[in-house]
Design a protein around this motif. Structure first.
Motif, PDB file in Angstrom:
ATOM      1  N   ASP A   1      -6.597  -3.280  36.065  1.00 46.14           N
ATOM      2  CA  ASP A   1      -6.550  -2.532  34.819  1.00 46.14           C
ATOM      3  C   ASP A   1      -5.217  -1.782  34.830  1.00 46.14           C
ATOM      4  N   VAL A   2      -4.747  -1.362  33.674  1.00 47.25           N
ATOM      5  CA  VAL A   2      -3.496  -0.610  33.618  1.00 47.25           C
ATOM      6  C   VAL A   2      -3.759   0.886  33.747  1.00 47.25           C
TER       7      VAL A   2
ATOM      8  N   MET B   1      -9.924  -8.892  44.368  1.00 56.89           N
ATOM      9  CA  MET B   1      -9.996  -7.434  44.279  1.00 56.89           C
ATOM     10  C   MET B   1      -9.918  -7.078  42.803  1.00 56.89           C
ATOM     11  N   LEU B   2     -10.949  -6.426  42.299  1.00 58.68           N
ATOM     12  CA  LEU B   2     -10.992  -5.931  40.928  1.00 58.68           C
ATOM     13  C   LEU B   2     -10.721  -4.434  40.964  1.00 58.68           C
ATOM     14  N   VAL B   3      -9.723  -3.993  40.209  1.00 54.15           N
ATOM     15  CA  VAL B   3      -9.409  -2.572  40.126  1.00 54.15           C
ATOM     16  C   VAL B   3      -9.600  -2.156  38.674  1.00 54.15           C
ATOM     17  N   GLU B   4     -10.722  -1.498  38.429  1.00 59.72           N
ATOM     18  CA  GLU B   4     -11.161  -1.116  37.080  1.00 59.72           C
ATOM     19  C   GLU B   4     -11.894   0.205  37.201  1.00 59.72           C
ATOM     20  N   ASP B   5     -11.488   1.205  36.409  1.00 61.09           N
ATOM     21  CA  ASP B   5     -12.098   2.524  36.544  1.00 61.09           C
ATOM     22  C   ASP B   5     -13.295   2.761  35.628  1.00 61.09           C
ATOM     23  N   THR B   6     -13.558   1.886  34.689  1.00 59.63           N
ATOM     24  CA  THR B   6     -14.723   2.039  33.830  1.00 59.63           C
ATOM     25  C   THR B   6     -15.878   1.282  34.463  1.00 59.63           C
ATOM     26  N   ALA B   7     -16.877   2.030  34.916  1.00 63.89           N
ATOM     27  CA  ALA B   7     -17.960   1.473  35.721  1.00 63.89           C
ATOM     28  C   ALA B   7     -18.665   0.303  35.038  1.00 63.89           C
ATOM     29  N   ASP B   8     -18.999   0.439  33.765  1.00 61.23           N
ATOM     30  CA  ASP B   8     -19.734  -0.625  33.082  1.00 61.23           C
ATOM     31  C   ASP B   8     -18.912  -1.903  32.944  1.00 61.23           C
ATOM     32  N   VAL B   9     -17.622  -1.746  32.691  1.00 62.93           N
ATOM     33  CA  VAL B   9     -16.742  -2.911  32.585  1.00 62.93           C
ATOM     34  C   VAL B   9     -16.637  -3.597  33.944  1.00 62.93           C
TER      35      VAL B   9
END
Length: 181
Positions: A108-109, A62-70
């Motif tokens: 991500d933090v 599970m990847l939790v990242e709010d920057t779409a490109d990253v």
């Protein structure tokens, strides 16, 4: 910590020399899009859990990242390695989905609604021993120590090289059967 100014090197192993991408804030200015939880990256992708018969060294992540490109770049690379991947862009949405069916959480933090530290805390309070890699632009020692004390297994700061992310994922895979807390 300002993730909008984070740079990533891409691609890691395609035979090309790694190069720096433009600042994320420049890449997505005027065209930012939201990641729809899991829909783009294969929600509920199934495969044997780590350690089960038929396991070929892949993980359910599970990847939790709010920057779409990253998120897109990380998801693309991890999928090339054969990992099943679900993605969320919001900490609250991720908290609702996370269970013991994941081998690895990459958090991500700085997330909307519930930050990565609170998400990590909730995971550990639920008694989940899922391995957790914090992946963030926050490089201060206090942030690293806080994440590790809350139960993170590893901490990688942006900018990063995908070869290092891959190596850290492999190292976490080797910890099968160990308590992550």
């Amino acid at each position: 910590c300002n993730e909008a100014d984070t740079l990533l090197r891409w691609p890691p192993n395609s035979g090309e020399t790694p190069r720096k991408l433009p600042a994320i804030s420049e890449r997505i200015a005027g065209r930012r899009r939201e990641i729809r939880g899991g829909a783009v990256y294969g929600e509920n992708a199934s495969r044997p859990a780590t350690g089960e018969e038929g396991d070929s060294g892949t993980m359910r992540i599970m990847l939790v990242e709010d920057t779409a490109d990253v998120a897109e770049a990380i998801a693309t690379q991890l999928r090339r390695l054969g990992h099943a991947l679900d993605c969320e862009s919001d900490g609250a949405a991720a908290a609702a989905r996370i269970g013991d069916d994941y081998d690895l959480l990459i958090l991500d933090v700085m997330l909307p609604h519930v930050d990565g530290f609170e998400l990590l805390k909730r995971v550990r309070e639920r008694g989940l021993s899922t391995r957790v890699l914090m992946l963030t632009a926050c490089a201060e020692i206090e942030e690293r120590v806080r994440a590790l004390d809350l139960g993170a297994d590893d901490y990688l700061t942006k900018p990063f090289d995908f070869r290092e992310l891959e190596a850290r994922v492999r190292a976490l895979m080797r910890r099968t059967g160990q308590d992550a807390t």
